[in-house]
Enzyme design. Structure first.
Site, PDB file in Angstrom:
ATOM      1  CG  LEU A  15      -5.076 -10.333  14.266  1.00 53.41           C
ATOM      2  CD1 LEU A  15      -5.489 -11.556  13.472  1.00 53.41           C
ATOM      3  CD2 LEU A  15      -5.819 -10.295  15.603  1.00 53.41           C
ATOM      4  CG  ASP A  71       5.807  -6.273  11.048  1.00 54.19           C
ATOM      5  OD1 ASP A  71       5.729  -6.300  12.300  1.00 54.19           O
ATOM      6  OD2 ASP A  71       4.824  -6.256  10.298  1.00 54.19           O
ATOM      7  CD  GLU A 139       4.398 -10.022   8.939  1.00 56.55           C
ATOM      8  OE1 GLU A 139       5.549  -9.933   9.420  1.00 56.55           O
ATOM      9  OE2 GLU A 139       3.462  -9.302   9.297  1.00 56.55           O
ATOM     10  CG  ASP A 146      -6.464  -6.392   2.658  1.00 58.08           C
ATOM     11  OD1 ASP A 146      -7.607  -6.396   3.140  1.00 58.08           O
ATOM     12  OD2 ASP A 146      -5.418  -6.261   3.342  1.00 58.08           O
ATOM     13  CB  ILE A 147      -8.346  -5.050  -3.872  1.00 59.10           C
ATOM     14  CG1 ILE A 147      -9.852  -5.297  -3.811  1.00 59.10           C
ATOM     15  CG2 ILE A 147      -7.888  -4.871  -5.317  1.00 59.10           C
ATOM     16  CD1 ILE A 147     -10.689  -4.233  -4.460  1.00 59.10           C
ATOM     17  N   GLY A 353      13.333  13.150  13.988  1.00 59.76           N
ATOM     18  CA  GLY A 353      12.113  13.742  13.465  1.00 59.76           C
ATOM     19  C   GLY A 353      12.410  14.622  12.267  1.00 59.76           C
ATOM     20  CB  CYS A 380      18.565  11.540  14.188  1.00 58.32           C
ATOM     21  SG  CYS A 380      18.931  11.747  12.440  1.00 58.32           S
ATOM     22  N   GLY A 382      17.370  14.936  17.588  1.00 55.57           N
ATOM     23  CA  GLY A 382      17.592  15.208  19.008  1.00 55.57           C
ATOM     24  C   GLY A 382      19.024  15.629  19.294  1.00 55.57           C
ATOM     25  CG  HIS A 519      18.082   6.598  13.709  1.00 58.74           C
ATOM     26  ND1 HIS A 519      17.064   7.227  14.374  1.00 58.74           N
ATOM     27  CD2 HIS A 519      18.339   7.352  12.617  1.00 58.74           C
ATOM     28  CE1 HIS A 519      16.706   8.315  13.714  1.00 58.74           C
ATOM     29  NE2 HIS A 519      17.461   8.407  12.649  1.00 58.74           N
ATOM     30  CD  GLU A 521      16.544   4.756  17.039  1.00 57.95           C
ATOM     31  OE1 GLU A 521      17.661   5.103  17.483  1.00 57.95           O
ATOM     32  OE2 GLU A 521      15.916   5.434  16.197  1.00 57.95           O
TER      33      GLU A 521
HETATM   34  N1  GLN Z   1      15.371  15.979   9.933  1.00 52.35           N
HETATM   35  C1  GLN Z   1      16.719  15.749  10.279  1.00 52.35           C
HETATM   36  C2  GLN Z   1      17.597  15.459   9.078  1.00 52.35           C
HETATM   37  O1  GLN Z   1      17.110  15.120   8.028  1.00 52.35           O
HETATM   38  C3  GLN Z   1      16.823  14.616  11.283  1.00 52.35           C
HETATM   39  C4  GLN Z   1      16.411  13.316  10.701  1.00 52.35           C
HETATM   40  C5  GLN Z   1      16.149  12.280  11.771  1.00 52.35           C
HETATM   41  O2  GLN Z   1      15.976  12.627  12.924  1.00 52.35           O
HETATM   42  N2  GLN Z   1      16.059  11.019  11.382  1.00 52.35           N
HETATM   43  O3  GLN Z   1      18.790  15.545   9.184  1.00 52.35           O
END
Ligand code: GLN
EC number: 6.3.4.2
Length: 547
Positions: A15, A71, A139, A146-147, A353, A380, A382, A519, A521
């Site tokens: 929500l 969150d 929060e 929920d149990i 990733g 990362c 990327g 990161h 972001e």
């Molecule tokens: N899998 C890669 C690592 O562990 C990149 C991790 C990520 O992109 N957060 O280094």
């Protein structure tokens, strides 16, 4: 001593409880109060670090290295207050603490029970650092009924009872479904949800009701009467075009006033909402549009890259353009030429990733961006893919790859240009890891410093050569390839302070091609867009004039 606001949810999940909490935090700040936001999650995982993004969306990392609920990202983006390890807890963590204490003998032979031992542990967590702020917003994840949630609801009931009157306020978020056939907003699910709360001893002071449209006076009175709240504490939360309109929308609905009234804070300090007015203006009045491709694996689920999507929006706000994001499945490039898929975009982002699936496609995306002069931001994984691409195609290392994929496959296939990092420095001590370590909480996590090369694109973006960014990775670009890659124009423009860990790479003589091991972001805010996202979107905007 802080005042506490407990936020619970009912009827259905998703929500926007986190968003409502974050917006309320921002409104209290606008009235001059200091705030901290906390999330208590009933699931049994110790933290979300080991959960798949399909299960739980993005893992949000704090400066002090905790892997937390997404969150907390909303909280930071709305309040600018950096979250800490102690702002996120799960049943798994609470039970682990209780069981560790039991093993140590801390309970002096007592029988360990949910009440009081688990609830005490939860209450102790809620109160951590309470002297530091005016308001602590907590929060509770999940929905009432929920149990798993019961110990948390019981703990906040006790907390409210033990504290002096007027120190705790309870806010409950529900849904008013619109039944098209009768043309009515229905209050019954909310009534049931509040009944459920009251059956476990909690009486909400404020009801926040999600609905498609405004709440008619008749329904508002009905809700107030049946749910035992004041009519002006029934707050409508209508669907919004952008989440960043939430603070202003909640203010118009009187949420912050209702909260201050519930605490008896009178006269209420006047709010200064100029920051949010500017944010809303930038969101609602863009002067153009850029198209950005995010080439990743979890493309079905936007929540997996929540902070990246938000940071791109912020970058757009800084440049007064709307950023139209399209998610491109990297695996498609295993079979197909990326060019026709990527040609329409003004910039390409390859996010973080784990695992090998989709990585060949990401490498192709990096190659496309590098060779075609398309702005590229690699985060990362990327960044690692961009380095592997350059190693393979520029530095004659045709079998360059990451040890991560060899570990996954159980055999050696690649030259490890990206290797498993087993030793690094944090502050003034050394951290060590083994391949066989547990998966949970063992990555290089949290804020680390980096030193940027003078005159580099990143130094220009940050306007500084010393930065601190958040990390979450196990693998690392091998410094021994630096010379060969730099000769080919892939500059290592950001390094760990000891000069051993590549933090940033950038392509020389390219409009904008940057890979970062961290990161960025996670630290971007609508009122303070991250410099890399700001400049990445600016490069996309410049490119859009050419495409
Ligand atoms: N899998 C890669 C690592 O562990 C990149 C991790 C990520 O992109 N957060 O280094």
């Amino acid at each position: 001593m802080a005042r506490f606001i407990f936020i619970t949810g009912g009827v259905v999940s998703s929500l926007g409880k986190g968003l409502a909490s974050a917006a309320l935090g921002a409104l209290l700040q606008a009235r001059g109060f200091s705030v901290r936001l906390r999330k208590l999650d009933p699931y049994l995982n110790v933290d979300p670090g080991t959960m798949s993004p399909f299960e739980h969306g993005e893992v949000f990392v704090t400066d002090d290295g905790a892997e937390t609920d997404l969150d907390l990202g909303h909280y930071e983006r709305f309040t600018g207050v950096p979250a800490r390890k102690t702002d996120s807890v799960s049943s798994g963590r609470i039970y682990t603490n209780v069981l560790e204490k039991e093993r140590r003998g801390d309970y002096l032979g007592k029988t360990i029970q949910v009440i009081p031992h688990v609830t005490n542990e939860i209450k102790d967590f809620i109160a951590i650092g309470e002297d530091e702020v005016d308001f602590m917003l907590c929060e509770i994840g999940g929905t009432v009924g929920d149990i798993e949630g019961l110990p948390f609801f019981e703990a906040i009931r006790q907390f409210g009872q033990e504290r002096p009157r007027g120190q705790c306020v309870f806010m409950h978020l529900t849904l008013l479904p619109f039944i098209a056939a009768s043309g009515e907003l229905k209050t019954k699910p909310t009534q049931h949800s509040v009944k459920e709360l009251r059956s476990i001893g909690l009486a909400p002071d404020i009801l926040v009701c999600r609905s498609e449209g405004p709440i008619p006076e008749k329904e508002r009175e009905k809700l107030a009467l049946f749910c035992n709240v004041r009519p002006d504490s029934v707050i409508a939360a209508q669907d919004l075009k952008s989440i960043y309109e939430a603070p202003l929308a909640y203010h118009r609905e009187g949420l912050d006033q209702a909260v201050l009234d519930a605490f008896g804070i009178s006269p209420a300090p006047k709010p200064d909402l100029r920051v949010w007015e500017d944010v809303a203006d930038r969101i609602n009045n863009p002067e153009g549009e850029v198209k950005v491709a995010i080439v990743g694996k979890y493309t079905q689920l936007e929540d997996a890259y929540k902070s990246i999507a938000e940071a791109l929006t912020h970058g757009g706000m800084a440049n007064r353009v709307k950023v139209k994001v399209e998610w491109v499945d990297a695996e498609v490039f295993d079979r197909e030429d990326p060019a026709p898929h990527l040609e329409g975009f003004h910039a390409i982002l390859v996010p973080g990733g784990f695992g090998e699936r989709g990585t060949e496609g990401k490498i192709k995306a990096a190659e496309f961006a590098r060779t075609r002069g398309v702005p590229y931001l690699g985060i990362c994984l990327g960044m690692q893919m961009a380095v592997i691409e350059a190693a393979r195609n520029l530095a004659d290392l045709g079998d360059a790859g990451s040890e991560e994929f060899d570990h996954e496959a159980g055999k050696k296939r690649f030259t490890p240009v990206v290797y498993h990092l087993k030793e690094w420095v944090q502050g003034n001590h050394k951290v060590e890891r083994k391949v066989t370590d547990d998966k949970g909480g063992t990555m290089r996590l949290g804020a680390y410093d980096a030193v940027l090369a003078e005159g580099s694109k990143v130094a220009e973006a940050y306007g500084d050569v010393a930065i601190e960014e958040r990390h979450r990775h196990r693998y690392e670009v091998d410094i021994k390839y630096r010379e060969a890659l730099e000769k080919q124009g892939l500059l290592f423009s950001g390094m760990s302070p000891d000069g051993r860990l590549p933090e940033i790479v950038e392509v020389k003589d390219h409009p904008w091609f940057i890979g970062v091991q961290f990161h960025p972001e996670l630290k971007s805010k609508p009122f303070d867009p991250h410099p890399l996202f700001r400049d990445f979107v600016r490069a996309a905007k410049d490119n859009s004039r050419l495409v």
